[in-house]
Write a protein that holds these residues in place. Sequence first.
Motif, PDB file in Angstrom:
ATOM      1  N   THR A  97       0.794  -1.228   0.000  1.00  0.00           N
ATOM      2  CA  THR A  97       0.000   0.000   0.000  1.00  0.00           C
ATOM      3  C   THR A  97       0.829   1.283   0.000  1.00  0.00           C
ATOM      4  N   PRO A  98       1.871   1.455   0.834  1.00  0.00           N
ATOM      5  CA  PRO A  98       2.628   2.710   0.784  1.00  0.00           C
ATOM      6  C   PRO A  98       3.277   2.984  -0.570  1.00  0.00           C
ATOM      7  N   GLN A  99       3.580   1.933  -1.334  1.00  0.00           N
ATOM      8  CA  GLN A  99       4.159   2.150  -2.655  1.00  0.00           C
ATOM      9  C   GLN A  99       3.086   2.453  -3.697  1.00  0.00           C
ATOM     10  N   LEU A 100       1.849   2.014  -3.449  1.00  0.00           N
ATOM     11  CA  LEU A 100       0.776   2.238  -4.421  1.00  0.00           C
ATOM     12  C   LEU A 100       0.123   3.609  -4.293  1.00  0.00           C
ATOM     13  N   ILE A 101       0.138   4.197  -3.116  1.00  0.00           N
ATOM     14  CA  ILE A 101      -0.542   5.480  -2.914  1.00  0.00           C
ATOM     15  C   ILE A 101       0.023   6.585  -3.815  1.00  0.00           C
ATOM     16  N   PRO A 102       1.361   6.771  -3.953  1.00  0.00           N
ATOM     17  CA  PRO A 102       1.837   7.790  -4.881  1.00  0.00           C
ATOM     18  C   PRO A 102       1.447   7.526  -6.332  1.00  0.00           C
ATOM     19  N   VAL A 103       1.395   6.258  -6.737  1.00  0.00           N
ATOM     20  CA  VAL A 103       1.000   5.919  -8.105  1.00  0.00           C
ATOM     21  C   VAL A 103      -0.465   6.305  -8.344  1.00  0.00           C
ATOM     22  N   ILE A 104      -1.313   6.008  -7.350  1.00  0.00           N
ATOM     23  CA  ILE A 104      -2.735   6.331  -7.486  1.00  0.00           C
ATOM     24  C   ILE A 104      -2.945   7.834  -7.506  1.00  0.00           C
ATOM     25  N   THR A 105      -2.285   8.563  -6.611  1.00  0.00           N
ATOM     26  CA  THR A 105      -2.463  10.023  -6.584  1.00  0.00           C
ATOM     27  C   THR A 105      -1.919  10.673  -7.839  1.00  0.00           C
ATOM     28  N   ALA A 106      -0.846  10.131  -8.420  1.00  0.00           N
ATOM     29  CA  ALA A 106      -0.318  10.691  -9.659  1.00  0.00           C
ATOM     30  C   ALA A 106      -1.256  10.435 -10.824  1.00  0.00           C
ATOM     31  N   SER A 107      -1.901   9.268 -10.846  1.00  0.00           N
ATOM     32  CA  SER A 107      -2.807   8.968 -11.959  1.00  0.00           C
ATOM     33  C   SER A 107      -4.120   9.743 -11.836  1.00  0.00           C
ATOM     34  N   VAL A 108      -4.549  10.031 -10.615  1.00  0.00           N
ATOM     35  CA  VAL A 108      -5.781  10.805 -10.421  1.00  0.00           C
ATOM     36  C   VAL A 108      -5.509  12.281 -10.674  1.00  0.00           C
ATOM     37  N   GLY A 109      -4.306  12.731 -10.376  1.00  0.00           N
ATOM     38  CA  GLY A 109      -3.958  14.122 -10.591  1.00  0.00           C
ATOM     39  C   GLY A 109      -4.112  14.966  -9.353  1.00  0.00           C
ATOM     40  N   ALA A 110      -4.127  14.353  -8.183  1.00  0.00           N
ATOM     41  CA  ALA A 110      -4.302  15.110  -6.950  1.00  0.00           C
ATOM     42  C   ALA A 110      -2.997  15.743  -6.519  1.00  0.00           C
TER      43      ALA A 110
END
Length: 110
Positions: A97-110
């Motif tokens: 999870t800690p490695q996936l959160i930056p990937v998700i936020t970058a893809s969402v654009g937050a």
Amino acid sequence: MNRKQITTFMILAVVMSLVITLQMCYPVFADENNGTQVIQTGFNTIYGLIAAIVSSIGSLYLLWGVFEWAQSMNMQDGGAQSMAFKRIAGGLVAVITPQLIPVITASVGA
């Protein structure tokens, strides 16, 4: 309510209205670029610390699940195997999870 309580209530209401008005109109003297950089640096540091803690706990949980699964294979106990697999899955989620959160936020654009 008697007259003294009403007057006390009215004075309290006026004072609170004045305090709230003064707080809302207080100017902020912050540099737009430097202020956001300081705040983001602090939040990134806190995020890194929390991510490291969660990942460490997840790896311990994962190892615990693997050792419990190995023990349950000797006993042939279906309930123990099920709990071991749940611990392994929970540990994997906590590690990843800690490695996936930056990937998700970058893809969402937050």
